[in-house]
Design a protein around this motif. Sequence first.
Motif, PDB file in Angstrom:
ATOM      1  N   ARG A  71     -46.584 -15.159  -9.763  1.00  0.00           N
ATOM      2  CA  ARG A  71     -47.760 -14.690  -9.020  1.00  0.00           C
ATOM      3  C   ARG A  71     -47.808 -15.295  -7.624  1.00  0.00           C
ATOM      4  O   ARG A  71     -48.310 -14.673  -6.689  1.00  0.00           O
ATOM      5  CB  ARG A  71     -49.040 -15.005  -9.784  1.00  0.00           C
ATOM      6  N   ARG A 124     -43.817 -13.809  -6.111  1.00  0.00           N
ATOM      7  CA  ARG A 124     -43.358 -12.435  -6.282  1.00  0.00           C
ATOM      8  C   ARG A 124     -44.496 -11.523  -6.730  1.00  0.00           C
ATOM      9  O   ARG A 124     -44.308 -10.623  -7.547  1.00  0.00           O
ATOM     10  CB  ARG A 124     -42.194 -12.426  -7.262  1.00  0.00           C
ATOM     11  N   ALA A 125     -45.667 -11.771  -6.163  1.00  0.00           N
ATOM     12  CA  ALA A 125     -46.876 -11.050  -6.567  1.00  0.00           C
ATOM     13  C   ALA A 125     -46.742  -9.540  -6.405  1.00  0.00           C
ATOM     14  O   ALA A 125     -47.205  -8.780  -7.255  1.00  0.00           O
ATOM     15  CB  ALA A 125     -48.080 -11.570  -5.784  1.00  0.00           C
ATOM     16  N   GLU A 126     -46.127  -9.098  -5.310  1.00  0.00           N
ATOM     17  CA  GLU A 126     -45.989  -7.656  -5.082  1.00  0.00           C
ATOM     18  C   GLU A 126     -45.174  -6.992  -6.184  1.00  0.00           C
ATOM     19  O   GLU A 126     -45.502  -5.901  -6.633  1.00  0.00           O
ATOM     20  CB  GLU A 126     -45.357  -7.384  -3.722  1.00  0.00           C
ATOM     21  N   GLU A 127     -44.115  -7.653  -6.609  1.00  0.00           N
ATOM     22  CA  GLU A 127     -43.287  -7.093  -7.676  1.00  0.00           C
ATOM     23  C   GLU A 127     -44.040  -7.051  -9.007  1.00  0.00           C
ATOM     24  O   GLU A 127     -43.885  -6.119  -9.783  1.00  0.00           O
ATOM     25  CB  GLU A 127     -42.008  -7.914  -7.844  1.00  0.00           C
ATOM     26  N   ALA A 153     -47.275  -6.768  -9.311  1.00  0.00           N
ATOM     27  CA  ALA A 153     -48.321  -5.759  -9.192  1.00  0.00           C
ATOM     28  C   ALA A 153     -47.774  -4.340  -9.357  1.00  0.00           C
ATOM     29  O   ALA A 153     -48.463  -3.466  -9.871  1.00  0.00           O
ATOM     30  CB  ALA A 153     -49.026  -5.877  -7.839  1.00  0.00           C
ATOM     31  N   ALA A 154     -46.525  -4.135  -8.956  1.00  0.00           N
ATOM     32  CA  ALA A 154     -45.904  -2.811  -9.084  1.00  0.00           C
ATOM     33  C   ALA A 154     -45.634  -2.520 -10.551  1.00  0.00           C
ATOM     34  O   ALA A 154     -45.122  -3.353 -11.288  1.00  0.00           O
ATOM     35  CB  ALA A 154     -44.602  -2.758  -8.294  1.00  0.00           C
TER      36      ALA A 154
END
Length: 154
Positions: free
Chosen positions: A143, A146-149, A151-152
């Motif tokens: 989190r 690599r939060a964007e990954e 969230a995807a």
Amino acid sequence: MSKAEKRSSARLAAVQALYQMELSGSGVVDATIEFERFWNGKEIEGLSFKPVEETFFRSIIEGVVREQKTVDRRIDEALAKGWPLKRIETVLRAILRAAAFELLFRKDVPPRVTITEYVDVTRAFYDEDEPGLVNAVLDTLARSDRAEELAARN
């Protein structure tokens, strides 16, 4: 064996190698040679050791050693206050280091895969609270980095 299965085996083998390196004080080269000569894809005393993706295995153990200061600091930040990594049992410490290295430095591996795989590795050694601890630490790292990954949706 599929590539995914060989990578799963490589993760387990890397944890075992990191554990052995810490106990014996041996280096990456010695650990790699011993693994490739005596363990990879062999049967020893009735135990079968599955073949691994050797490049991935080496990447993990070499990376943990090379990036250990960063990896250990980041794990310490994710652990509960008063429980630094040095207080964690040796096998669990090897699991956390391998997993944290993969999350922080192997951007080619999806974070959910890394978390799931190392929780499974933890279950190979422990059956109580340790898988939950590993999941929580890795989730915190993922989190953060690599939060964007995460969230995807895949």
